[in-house]
Design an enzyme around this catalytic site. Structure first.
Site, PDB file in Angstrom:
ATOM      1  N   SER A  63     -51.694 -53.543 -38.460  1.00 40.98           N
ATOM      2  CA  SER A  63     -51.477 -52.192 -38.985  1.00 40.98           C
ATOM      3  C   SER A  63     -52.640 -51.702 -39.853  1.00 40.98           C
ATOM      4  CB  SER A  63     -50.169 -52.131 -39.779  1.00 40.98           C
ATOM      5  OG  SER A  63     -50.323 -52.807 -41.009  1.00 40.98           O
ATOM      6  N   LYS A  84     -44.723 -48.751 -47.264  1.00 41.88           N
ATOM      7  CA  LYS A  84     -46.161 -48.568 -47.464  1.00 41.88           C
ATOM      8  C   LYS A  84     -46.448 -47.238 -48.176  1.00 41.88           C
ATOM      9  CE  LYS A  84     -47.609 -51.451 -43.613  1.00 41.88           C
ATOM     10  NZ  LYS A  84     -47.979 -51.510 -42.213  1.00 41.88           N
TER      11      LYS A  84
END
Lengths: 247, 817
Positions: free
Chosen positions: B651, B694
């Site tokens: 990611s 996140k």
């Protein structure tokens, strides 16, 4: 004879044995000695006939266990007899200590009959029986047999039987048919004084054969007879239970 | 190319409208009777339970806490109630081969009946037999046999003595046997007298004595035979006596079990054994030839060991084995110490879960089953053979060869339900061929269900059911709506709801607690919010510690300004069942080389395979986009700064690519941005996990530093549907203090980060010179020319020296997927 008279103190009980196999008689003799607080005298008789036999050149012994013959030698026989005597002594000691009675032990060489004949100084004489020990009869389940012919010795014998029978024990009194009617009340009076239960069995007579048969049929624990030990005991040696002759 | 606009607040959190519900509180709702969202799994369980074929056992899989146990148990209970109650099983003595006890099957409840009957029998025998053997009749008969033996001996010895007497010889008893002696005048003939006899007479006497000795020997040899005969007669007497006493007692019991031939057979064996071993019952301190001399020590041989008692069971049993060891599964033969030796017998056989579950269902946890030595092997063997054979582990492993119990095997008819996770299922399927044979039905529990209006109503009913079951306060509509929103957040999907019952139940219980603390009669949305906040707060020590370190500058994260080759990546840290996001500084350096991008995490073995894959994709992207006419003469290094633990996932590959492009283009990246997303070889941005955590992680850092309105996060456009952000984040976005951009390509991301045009390549693959891509292309071209002019001398020297040890043992694993 009054009850009081019959209960004279028993001082000496003689037990004559020629082997250590009859432990039941040994045990009963010690019990009896304890009950009457008498002295137990053990006599082991080394048979002079056997020793003489061993000197014959063809003397053979057939083993009871293996059925094999072997030379019977004097020295070996004497060793065997000494070993048996020691065994008897130890057994006697054990029983005497257990019942806390005074005891003596001696070895005589000769014949059992001679030993019995010389037992007049003792009050009760018992004789070890030959052969294997029969089953022990537990107290409380089997009776003490007493032969009662009305004699003085018979009264003492009945008294001894009362000593040996516990409260729960029965005493089976053997009466001769001819005198049964008159002897029974006398026996009953004696036992009533001792608070003992009694049953009666009338026999044709009180001969040794009749006594042996009665003992066998009633699985008695002890047969008590009054009379001369030297005369009676050799004939009662085949009894199924131990025999005590009261003099 | 146009730059993406910040996402509107509405797409950051999908609300559930309380107006959808027609009730005031959940107290008005009925209980939920169905299992929500598990139609496939329930169908599989239904199929697996109903199909009565070998190997159709079940493996129920799904994440822990989803409610597999409860659901399977509920389903099995409904099914079991309608089933026939299985039979009882008992172990009894095998009188012929005691180490191989017999198993008896009896209808439910009759096992204990038989046990009590046998106990009563033994008690009665203990009274009747001693009374019989101590009775006058028996004693008289024994005495008669002894007298018979004695008479026999006396008769024969007497006859021999008489025969000897007739010949003037006498039989004497010696200390160890018998001897014959010639007599004279009632005395034994002396040796001198014998010597004086004529030789003929001596020989005659010797001959007579020898002949008598032979007869005596023959007689003595007969004694053992007579004794044996007597013993046999006593045995016969004992047998007849016992039989008369025992027969009617056992016949009485047999009559009660005429419908069970094996029980009748066993009772016949008991009768025979009692007769043969009557001494066990008769206590006596005396013994004669073969007479009972019982010690009473062996009466427990007549006990009945009821292994399975279904007297109280209704329907089929459902057994959950919490501690599935081999012995707990298949049973055991225990031992007792006796005189320093360990002994066992059939009474010490203990049942296993398979015995208890036979005729019904056995539930067992996969992990526990597989982590207990030999338990899995034992279960497979029992299922393959369809019988339960109790064997000690020592014997199974051939460690000992002493005689031990070998109980008769008991038939097994059980449906085994293993409950476990998916990975275990796949591993078993892959590595154990027996698994596919024995566990043909997989019930896969779904972790989520679609967030439809119907399912929201069902969710409300579920909350109502749970609140009643757990004796909680009723929940109002707002609370139900908030739980539904939380259900979406748990699966990180605005279009789905979680089916993880434990998580939902935990929130409900805790919300009820907070409602109680606040004095609320009904649990409201505010109580739900408080419960969720407290859950997070209780687990967020490490998160707050890290945020504080960022605030203090220990962990270097910039939230303003611009830097070349430096970018804020985002990662997720998992702490047990709590995960949170944290920004990480990613930096890139470029220099002339052979075209490789060095992943420093990988080089020091702190990077996982997926992370390395992401970095290699970057190299491929660069080569494909820019090195069509010349070789890529680039060496670059990428690093997660201040990372001391493992990093895996791809990611961060978009962020790494952007940092690399910044370094190549020599254009600074705005540090007010953080970004997440993976990238493919064509520069398309792909979705990642943990998007909410996140974003919230970077938001928290920015809020600590002060929100400027410039700060924001770039996420893959395909992750927008996963957004269920915290209310404070949504609020900040609504107030334009924070921004979230959804990007589809790397060029969109570059444009936002560098506030420049990414550019569009012409037909020849050339990019506009002032665009970001153009600058990168020019830089790579220049490096290629320099590299060409240096030839082989320009090769990088590989540094073999080990990296410094900067590991931090306390650092949690970092996921950037």
């Amino acid at each position: 004879m009054s009850t009081e008279d019959t209960r004279r103190a028993v001082r000496h009980i003689l037990l004559a044995l020629d082997s250590a196999q009859d432990a039941t008689t040994l045990e009963l003799a010690a019990q009896l000695a304890a009950l009457v607080q008498g002295t137990l005298q053990g006599v082991f008789v080394e048979s002079s006939d056997l020793l003489r036999l061993a000197q014959l050149p063809f003397a053979r012994e057939i083993s009871i266990t293996s059925a094999t013959p072997r030379r019977l030698e004097t020295a070996q026989l004497e060793r065997d007899l000494r070993a048996q005597a020691e065994q008897v002594r130890r057994l006697l000691e054990n029983h005497a200590v257990r019942h806390s009675v005074q005891w003596t032990f001696r070895i005589e060489r000769g014949a059992l009959t001679a030993t019995l004949a010389a037992s007049s100084a003792t009050d009760i004489v018992m004789l070890g029986r030959p052969g294997d020990s029969p089953r022990r009869q537990p107290a409380g389940t089997t009776p003490v047999l007493a032969a009662f012919d009305g004699s003085e010795a018979a009264h003492r014998a009945l008294d001894t039987a009362a000593d040996m029978a516990d409260e729960g024990d029965g005493i089976l009194i053997l009466l001769p048919a001819a005198q049964a009617q008159e002897l029974r009340p006398a026996a009953a009076a004696l036992l009533a004084a001792r608070k003992r239960r009694a049953h009666y069995l009338v026999l044709p007579d009180l001969s040794p054969a009749q006594l042996l048969d009665a003992g066998r049929r009633h699985h008695c624990r002890l047969l008590v007879v009054g009379g001369n030990p030297a005369a009676l005991l050799p004939q009662l040696q085949q009894s199924s239970c131990p025999v005590a002759v009261v003099q | 190319m146009s730059k993406p606009e910040p996402l509107a607040p509405e797409v950051l959190y999908k609300r559930c409208d309380p107006g959808l519900f027609g009730f005031e509180t959940t107290a008005e709702l009925p209980d939920l009777t169905e299992v929500i969202g598990q139609a496939r799994a329930i169908g599989a369980v239904h199929f697996g339970v109903n199909i009565r074929r070998e190997g159709y056992n079940l493996y129920v899989m799904g994440p822990p806490g989803i409610g597999k146990h409860t659901l399977v148990r509920q389903f099995l209970q409904q099914k079991a109630d309608a089933c026939v109650t299985p039979d009882d099983w008992c172990y009894v003595n095998n009188f012929e081969t005691p180490h191989k006890p017999h198993a008896l099957r009896l209808p439910p409840g009759r096992g204990m009946e038989l046990k009590h009957d046998m106990e009563k029998l033994v008690e009665e025998l203990g009274v009747v037999l001693p009374a019989t053997f101590e009775g006058d009749e028996y004693r008289s008969r024994i005495q008669a046999l002894e007298e018979e033996l004695k008479e026999h001996q006396e008769k024969d010895f007497g006859a021999l003595a008489e025969e000897a007497g007739k010949q003037n010889v006498k039989l004497f008893r010696t200390p160890s046997g018998f001897a014959f002696a010639p007599m004279k005048d009632d005395e034994v003939l002396g040796p001198d007298e014998f010597e004086k006899l004529p030789k003929d007479e001596q020989e005659r006497i010797e001959h007579i004595v020898a002949a008598l000795q032979e007869k005596l020997q023959a007689l003595i040899r007969q004694i053992p035979l007579w004794r044996k005969e007597t013993r046999e007669k006593v045995k016969d007497l004992n047998r007849d006596t016992s039989m008369a006493a025992v027969n009617h007692l056992i016949e009485e019991i047999k009559q009660r079990y005429t419908d069970l031939p094996r029980v009748v057979e066993y009772l016949a064996a008991v009768e025979q054994d009692v007769i043969n071993n009557v001494r066990n019952f008769v206590h006596s301190d005396e013994s004669a030839e073969g007479m009972p001399d019982g010690k009473g020590e062996s009466l427990h041989r007549y006990q009945v060991n009821v292994l399975v008692d279904n007297k109280e069971t209704e329907g089929a049993p459902i057994v959950y084995l919490d501690n599935p060891t081999y012995l707990n599964l298949v049973g055991r033969a225990e031992h007792v110490a006796q005189f320093g030796t360990l002994i066992t017998d059939f009474t010490l056989i203990k049942s296993g879960a398979l015995h208890q579950a036979s005729g019904g269902y056995l539930l067992v946890d996969a992990y526990k089953l597989l982590t207990h030595s030999f338990a899995w092997e034992g279960l497979k063997r029992a299922l393959y053979s369809s019988e339960i054979r109790i064997e000690s582990l020592e014997k199974m492993l051939s460690l000992v060869s002493t005689v031990s119990l070998e109980p008769e095997a008991i038939p097994l008819d059980v449906k085994v339900v293993i409950i476990g996770d998916r990975m275990t299922y796949y591993l078993l399927h892959e590595y154990d061929p027996d698994f596919a044979e024995l566990f043909k039905v997989a019930a896969d529990f779904e972790g989520r269900l679609p967030r439809t209006d119907d399912n929201k109503q069902i969710y409300a009913q579920l909350i109502a059911t749970l609140s009643r079951k757990e004796k909680l306060r009723p929940f109002d509509r707002g609370a139900v709506a908030r739980v539904i929103e939380h259900g979406s957040r748990l699966v990180e999907d605005t279009e789905h709801l979680t089916t993880h019952m434990r998580s939902i139940a935990d929130v409900l219980r805790e919300a009820d607690y907070w409602a109680g603390e606040a004095g609320h009669e009904v649990v409201g949305a505010v109580d739900i919010e408080q419960a969720i906040d407290h859950q997070i707060h209780r687990s967020s020590r490490v998160r707050e510690h890290l945020q504080d370190e960022i605030r203090r500058g220990t962990i270097m994260i910039a939230t303003d300004g611009a830097q070349i080759g430096q970018i804020n990546g985002l990662s997720v840290l998992s702490m047990g069942d709590f995960a949170f996001g944290q920004p990480s500084r990613i930096t890139a350096n470029v220099h002339i080389g052979e075209g490789g991008v060095v992943d420093i995490e990988r080089e020091v073995e702190l990077g996982g395979a997926i992370h390395s894959k992401g970095v290699m994709i970057l190299s491929s992207f660069l080569a494909a986009r820019y090195a069509t006419h010349y070789p890529l003469a680039l060496s670059a290094s990428l690093v997660f700064e201040q990372n001391y633990g493992m990093v895996d996932g791809d990611s961060a590959s978009l962020a790494e690519l952007c940092a690399l492009m910044s370094a190549l283009a020599e254009l600074p990246v705005a540090q007010s941005f953080a970004m997440t997303g993976s990238v493919n070889q064509h520069g398309q941005v792909q979705p990642i996990g943990g998007v909410n955590e996140k974003i919230e992680g970077f938001f928290d850092v920015c809020r600590l530093r002060g929100l400027t309105g410039k700060q924001g996060v770039l996420i893959p456009a395909s992750n927008v549907k996963h957004l269920m952000l915290r209310q404070d984040v949504v609020q900040a976005v609504a107030e334009q203090q924070f921004r979230i951009f959804a990007v589809e390509t790397v060029d969109q991301a570059l444009g936002l980060l560098m506030d420049a045009e990414a550019g569009v390549a012409d037909e020849d693959g050339n990019w506009p010179a002032d665009s970001i891509n153009g600058r990168v292309q020019a830089r790579l071209s220049e490096m290629a020319h320099i590299r060409a002019s240096f030839g082989d001398h320009g090769k990088d020297k590989h540094d073999d020296s080990p990296p410094p040890d900067t590991s931090d043992a306390d650092a949690p694993p970092r996921h950037v997927d």
